[in-house]
Design an enzyme around this catalytic site. Structure first.
Site, PDB file in Angstrom:
ATOM      1  N   ASP A  74       0.814  -1.226   0.000  1.00 37.14           N
ATOM      2  CA  ASP A  74       0.000   0.000   0.000  1.00 37.14           C
ATOM      3  C   ASP A  74       0.843   1.270   0.000  1.00 37.14           C
ATOM      4  O   ASP A  74       0.462   2.253  -0.627  1.00 37.14           O
ATOM      5  CB  ASP A  74      -1.050   0.005   1.121  1.00 37.14           C
ATOM      6  CG  ASP A  74      -0.480  -0.074   2.528  1.00 37.14           C
ATOM      7  OD1 ASP A  74       0.723  -0.383   2.668  1.00 37.14           O
ATOM      8  OD2 ASP A  74      -1.246   0.154   3.478  1.00 37.14           O
ATOM      9  N   GLY A  83      -2.266  -7.601  14.631  1.00 34.87           N
ATOM     10  CA  GLY A  83      -2.157  -7.305  13.210  1.00 34.87           C
ATOM     11  C   GLY A  83      -3.500  -7.174  12.526  1.00 34.87           C
ATOM     12  O   GLY A  83      -3.615  -7.380  11.312  1.00 34.87           O
ATOM     13  N   LEU A  84      -4.539  -6.837  13.299  1.00 38.25           N
ATOM     14  CA  LEU A  84      -5.902  -6.770  12.754  1.00 38.25           C
ATOM     15  C   LEU A  84      -6.425  -5.329  12.739  1.00 38.25           C
ATOM     16  O   LEU A  84      -7.620  -5.093  12.632  1.00 38.25           O
ATOM     17  CB  LEU A  84      -6.830  -7.675  13.570  1.00 38.25           C
ATOM     18  CG  LEU A  84      -6.393  -9.151  13.621  1.00 38.25           C
ATOM     19  CD1 LEU A  84      -7.312  -9.954  14.547  1.00 38.25           C
ATOM     20  CD2 LEU A  84      -6.360  -9.775  12.227  1.00 38.25           C
ATOM     21  N   TYR A 118       9.298  -1.685  10.284  1.00 40.13           N
ATOM     22  CA  TYR A 118       8.369  -1.306   9.206  1.00 40.13           C
ATOM     23  C   TYR A 118       8.953  -0.141   8.416  1.00 40.13           C
ATOM     24  O   TYR A 118       8.990  -0.148   7.181  1.00 40.13           O
ATOM     25  CB  TYR A 118       7.019  -0.937   9.830  1.00 40.13           C
ATOM     26  CG  TYR A 118       5.917  -0.586   8.863  1.00 40.13           C
ATOM     27  CD1 TYR A 118       4.969  -1.530   8.506  1.00 40.13           C
ATOM     28  CD2 TYR A 118       5.805   0.696   8.331  1.00 40.13           C
ATOM     29  CE1 TYR A 118       3.941  -1.225   7.620  1.00 40.13           C
ATOM     30  CE2 TYR A 118       4.787   1.026   7.452  1.00 40.13           C
ATOM     31  CZ  TYR A 118       3.858   0.056   7.105  1.00 40.13           C
ATOM     32  OH  TYR A 118       2.843   0.382   6.227  1.00 40.13           O
ATOM     33  N   ASP A 144      -5.332   0.004   5.965  1.00 37.12           N
ATOM     34  CA  ASP A 144      -6.092  -0.330   7.173  1.00 37.12           C
ATOM     35  C   ASP A 144      -7.274   0.613   7.366  1.00 37.12           C
ATOM     36  O   ASP A 144      -8.384   0.194   7.680  1.00 37.12           O
ATOM     37  CB  ASP A 144      -5.183  -0.286   8.398  1.00 37.12           C
ATOM     38  CG  ASP A 144      -4.075  -1.313   8.344  1.00 37.12           C
ATOM     39  OD1 ASP A 144      -4.107  -2.173   7.441  1.00 37.12           O
ATOM     40  OD2 ASP A 144      -3.167  -1.251   9.193  1.00 37.12           O
TER      41      ASP A 144
END
Length: 388
Positions: A37, A125-126, A225, A173
């Site tokens: 993304d 991670g949700l 990240y 997200d």
């Protein structure tokens, strides 16, 4: 906190007046397309039934009061005109950052009382943080009559996380939480935010998508990240393109040779290979879903995991064990989902095999001496909405 009535009661007891409404925004799992993304690529998330919910009332005195039923501690009190990036506030930085981003964009948000609660597992991670951001943005959009679209709210929520909290995440997200629809996966082009709702009715095909929460906590703010993002950007620069989205899959091998020949760091070569191939995997899965061949998406998921494990190197032993144990027990495919370094994996299974595959994964974790993971079905659910 199980329903709106409880949340309204808690708000009223805390702030001494009733809220003006209740809103919900879901967490998400990403079916395919990871770390694409922020490279202007393709992603394919679906919303979970798990939501962050907010009871909210406007204020006109510049006060922002935030409270969560999920975090020990009292009300966090802030002044909207004193909100500043990277100023801490813990969990409250996510909703506070949204207020800051709205005001920075010129919207007259004059304060609010907010009571939050969430069923989205944190650190799994949700996208628990995106759910908090989006539910806050939607509530304030409605109450202050800002007239912003779901996509615009998602972009402002992403800005809150990037600039205020300090996590350099892409927009997936927040877009998933704001824009997903019941029974569909969201095919999102993160370059121009065009989106398509792709029917994803697993039950009709006799299938189930399991989420396995390894209980290994990850923190995307820890630099890993950001390092991957910087590596992807370095790869694009070395290839003379704007972003890795501009590199077609059939040009990947030549591009990797060019990078290797130019002395690029081998990690950059790996990152480029992952991103370009994962963009292709999103298109592969779309084609399979459109053709009604959902089962054939399983091996594509597993290939995505191998790339995340070996090229991007964001997996961990627990995530790898979910994938290997599930596939050995007859799953159609599996992969880690989200930022990695822990968190969750998804497993595509025949409905008839779901219990046996779950049992095999749990037994594998016990044998390895790991904590028992959480396992639940991912049911494609609705995006952010007003619920009361």
């Amino acid at each position: 906190m199980t329903d709106n009535a409880e949340l309204v009661t808690a708000f009223t007891e805390l702030y001494g007046t009733a809220p003006e409404g209740v809103w919900a925004a879901p967490g998400r799992v990403n079916l395919i397309g990871e770390y694409t993304d922020f490279n202007d690529g393709f992603v394919m998330p679906l919303a979970l039934p798990h939501t962050a919910r907010a009871a909210v009332a406007r204020r006109t005195d510049g006060e922002l009061r935030l409270h969560s039923t999920d975090v020990p501690g009292g009300v966090v009190q802030l002044r909207v005109d004193e909100l500043a990036p990277h100023s801490g506030h813990g969990w409250a930085a996510y909703p506070a950052g949204v207020v800051w981003a709205l005001r920075e964009a010129g919207h007259q948000v004059t304060g609010a009382d907010i009571q939050l609660t969430s069923t989205v597992p944190t650190g799994a991670g949700l996208s628990s943080s995106a759910a908090l951001e989006v539910v806050t943005a939607l509530a304030l959009n409605d109450l202050f009559e800002l007239g912003l679209s779901a996509s615009e709210l998602a972009v402002l929520a992403q800005r809150a996380e990037n600039a205020f909290v300090g996590v350099p995440c892409g927009v997936m997200d927040q877009m998933a939480s704001a824009c997903c629809t019941d029974g569909h996966a969201l095919h999102l082009d993160t370059r121009d935010l065009t989106q398509r709702q792709v029917p994803f009715d697993l039950a009709a095909h006799g299938l189930r998508l399991l989420v396995v929460d390894t209980r290994v906590k990850h923190a995307l703010g820890d630099g890993a990240y950001a390092e991957r993002r910087a590596g992807c950007e370095a790869g694009a620069r070395a290839l003379g393109i704007g972003t890795l989205r501009d590199l077609p899959y059939d040009g990947l091998d030549a591009a990797l040779d060019t990078l290797a020949g130019s002395g690029a760091d081998e990690s950059v070569v790996r990152y480029v290979r992952h991103v370009v191939s994962d963009n292709a995997r999103v298109e592969q899965v779309i084609a399979l879903l459109d053709a009604g061949d959902v089962r054939a998406a399983g091996p594509v998921l597993t290939a995505g995991h191998v790339s995340l494990r070996d090229d991007l190197r964001v997996s961990c032993p627990e995530l790898d064990l979910v994938v290997s144990a599930a596939n050995a027990a007859g799953a159609l495919g599996a992969r880690m989902t989200g930022g990695g370094f822990g968190g969750s994996a998804i497993v595509l299974v025949e409905e008839a095999d779901a219990d046996a595959v779950t049992k095999s994964v749990l037994e594998a974790f016990t044998s390895a001496g790991y904590a028992t993971p959480g396992v639940f079905p991912a049911v494609p659910s609705a995006g952010a909405r007003r619920t009361g």
